[in-house]
Each structure stands twice: as C-alpha cells, then as structure tokens.
Design a protein around this motif. Sequence first.
Motif, PDB file in Angstrom:
ATOM      1  N   ILE A   1      36.919  42.512  36.197  1.00 49.25           N
ATOM      2  CA  ILE A   1      35.456  42.609  36.281  1.00 49.25           C
ATOM      3  C   ILE A   1      34.952  41.283  36.844  1.00 49.25           C
ATOM      4  O   ILE A   1      35.271  40.218  36.309  1.00 49.25           O
TER       5      ILE A   1
ATOM      6  N   VAL B   1      31.629  43.036  27.297  1.00 53.05           N
ATOM      7  CA  VAL B   1      32.536  43.262  28.419  1.00 53.05           C
ATOM      8  C   VAL B   1      33.835  42.490  28.234  1.00 53.05           C
ATOM      9  O   VAL B   1      34.916  42.962  28.628  1.00 53.05           O
TER      10      VAL B   1
ATOM     11  N   GLY C   1      29.757  43.277  37.041  1.00 54.46           N
ATOM     12  CA  GLY C   1      28.927  43.107  35.850  1.00 54.46           C
ATOM     13  C   GLY C   1      27.958  41.965  36.050  1.00 54.46           C
ATOM     14  O   GLY C   1      27.978  41.276  37.072  1.00 54.46           O
TER      15      GLY C   1
ATOM     16  N   ASP D   1      28.856  49.387  37.142  1.00 54.25           N
ATOM     17  CA  ASP D   1      28.591  49.418  35.706  1.00 54.25           C
ATOM     18  C   ASP D   1      27.399  50.338  35.459  1.00 54.25           C
ATOM     19  O   ASP D   1      27.497  51.531  35.647  1.00 54.25           O
TER      20      ASP D   1
ATOM     21  N   SER E   1      30.661  54.308  36.840  1.00 55.14           N
ATOM     22  CA  SER E   1      31.325  54.345  35.528  1.00 55.14           C
ATOM     23  C   SER E   1      30.594  55.196  34.508  1.00 55.14           C
ATOM     24  O   SER E   1      31.184  56.070  33.877  1.00 55.14           O
TER      25      SER E   1
ATOM     26  N   GLY F   1      28.969  44.745  32.510  1.00 56.24           N
ATOM     27  CA  GLY F   1      30.196  45.288  33.088  1.00 56.24           C
ATOM     28  C   GLY F   1      30.952  46.131  32.077  1.00 56.24           C
ATOM     29  O   GLY F   1      32.071  46.581  32.331  1.00 56.24           O
TER      30      GLY F   1
ATOM     31  N   ALA G   1      31.953  49.631  33.217  1.00 57.21           N
ATOM     32  CA  ALA G   1      33.020  49.559  34.218  1.00 57.21           C
ATOM     33  C   ALA G   1      34.367  49.338  33.542  1.00 57.21           C
ATOM     34  O   ALA G   1      35.371  49.943  33.921  1.00 57.21           O
TER      35      ALA G   1
END
Length: 348
Positions: free
Chosen positions: A62, A98, A173, A263, A288, A318, A321
């Motif tokens: 990420i 994240v 992100g 994301d 995502s 993020g 994701a």
Amino acid sequence: MNLLENISKNIYSLDEKYINKAKERLDKLIKPVGSLGKIEDICMQLAGIYGSEKFDTSKKAIIAFAGDHGVYEEGVAPDPQNITYLQFPNFAKGLCGVGTLSKFVGADVVAVDVGINCDHKLDGVLDYKIRKGTSNMAKGPAMSREEAIKCLEIGIEVAEDCIEKGYKVIGIGEMGICNTTPSSAIISVIGDCDPLEVTGIGAGLKKERVAHKASVIRKSIELNNPNPNDAIDILSKVGGFEIGAMAGVVLGCSANRIPVVLDGFISYAAALLAYKINPKCREYMIASHLSAEPGTQKSLEIINLSPVLNMDMRLGEGSGAALAFNIIEASNYTYQNMATYDEVDLGK
C-alpha cells in the motif's frame, strides 16, 4: 517531455490474447461456467495486465500519502488538524487500521509525506513534502498548476520505485484531516452535480454540519471555476497534494502494467483525476470496497467500476485495499490450482 506527459502517453489497453487464454482456463475448471463471478473477472483482468497466463501476486504494498488542507479553517472537519502528523507515522509502524490489516495480509506499507503541516521529519515516513498543506480553496486555488503536476509526478516516482523493488500489486491510501472536502469537490466538478449530492460526514462530522461543508465546496468551485475536462486544473483549484499523488500512482502503475487497488472515497476522487488524464488507466484499477460516503457511487459510475467488497467502511488510509489483497490472492490461487475437467475424471 516531463514525467507526467511521458507516463500518460504510455498507457495501453490490456492484452486481449491473455484475457482470452485466462477465460479458456476458467471455463475448463470443474465448475459451472462463470460461477465464480468476480474471482473470474479479477483473474482475466490480471492476465491482461501482466500479459501472461500465470502470474505472482504475492508481493504487495500500500502506498499511502499524507497532506493537510487550508480549507480546514472553514470548519469542515470535527478533529484537530495535528492528527494528520500524529497518526501518519503509525502507517509505517503498522499500528493504525491499514498498518494492522496490511500486516495480516502480508503487505508492506510505504508512507509518504507530500504536505503535512509540520516542520519535522516523521519517523518511518518518506519526505516528499511540497509545502505544509494546500491553500484554502474557499479563498483561492488550493495549489498552483506546477504544484499539481509535482504531486502527480511524486506519485508516479514512488510507484515506479516500488515496481522496481518487485511489487506486483499496489494499493493506494491516504491521511489528511478534512480531505473528504476536496474529494467531494473533485467528484462534484467531474460528475457535474451539486456538492450536497456527494458530501458526507467524513471522519465524523455532525450531520447538521454537512450542509455547511457542501456550501464551502460549492463556494470553492464557483470561486475557482475549475475546468471539468482538465484534471490538472481541477486538482490545482480544489484538490489536495495526497489526492494528486494517489492519482500519480494510478498512472504510474498503469504505464508499468501493474494492477492498482483503489481504497475508498478519497482514492476514487484520485482515480477520477487519473481517468481524466488517460481513460485507459481504468483497465488497471481494482475497486476494493463500496465506501459509506455518498459520493462513492457517483465516482464509481463515472469510471464504471464495481467494488469487490461492501463492508460499510469509511476509515480510508488504504484499509479497504489491504482487505481486497486477500481476495486477489484467493482469486489467483483458485485460478492456478483448481482442477480442470481434463484433469479430473467425473465419470462422464
């Protein structure tokens, strides 16, 4: 030719030959044709992106960017602005949402400061600071056109650095108190709709303040008059450094034939900018999750993307994701390891 022009001119459509080869294999797997739904869509997309029948999706990252926003002074967010610099080192340390989810799915987090309102370097964070936050878009452009190009090119540069290090799947992100405000502005301009339609509570704004937030966005758009057909103009007038950098990652990944996992709401605003620069980059995007922010649906409709997950999430960072990485890995594993009718005797 600058980096942005060079990258945007070198984004090509996916390899149809390998999309068809992947479909042939998927159709031969011991299951009804098409019964794995989006798992099959992901596999065909990856085959077309990589230009290969087989591919390795295990090395994942990420790339998260952080920046502050001058429009914060308009009272569009409930939290102190210094949360941006207090929280962002936790991306690199793996302590925030994240960071924790990325650890769980075996992904790395690359944290990049492109405009946090602080003077000191943050622990574990790459320093690409353009300046300490954008200008207040309710009083004038958020940044200059040169700064808009710079943040896009930072995103391209960081993405290409990760690709050189062998990352095969990259998610995006962000962090930045009140960055749902410029995101809603971007979506409003590109989607040609009133800001109230695409403005939500963000990180916890009271519902009665949403109308004020939308009015600030409306005022900013009227004042700056961004050209809806010029992504760089939109970014410079009503955007954010971290949003532009995420758009740069989308472009950089697309030019290097690497899938980019979006994301939520803020990343969709970034994806819209990238899409405006070169529509072919849409083919490299994997959405995502369906963010709970109201502008999400509008942006996804414009780009024509269907999210993998619907988790009622609106954290950002993020996090969505990172969750989707496991779906991508599961899709690839199934594609590579599930038997075909030719390999198994089903008594036919």
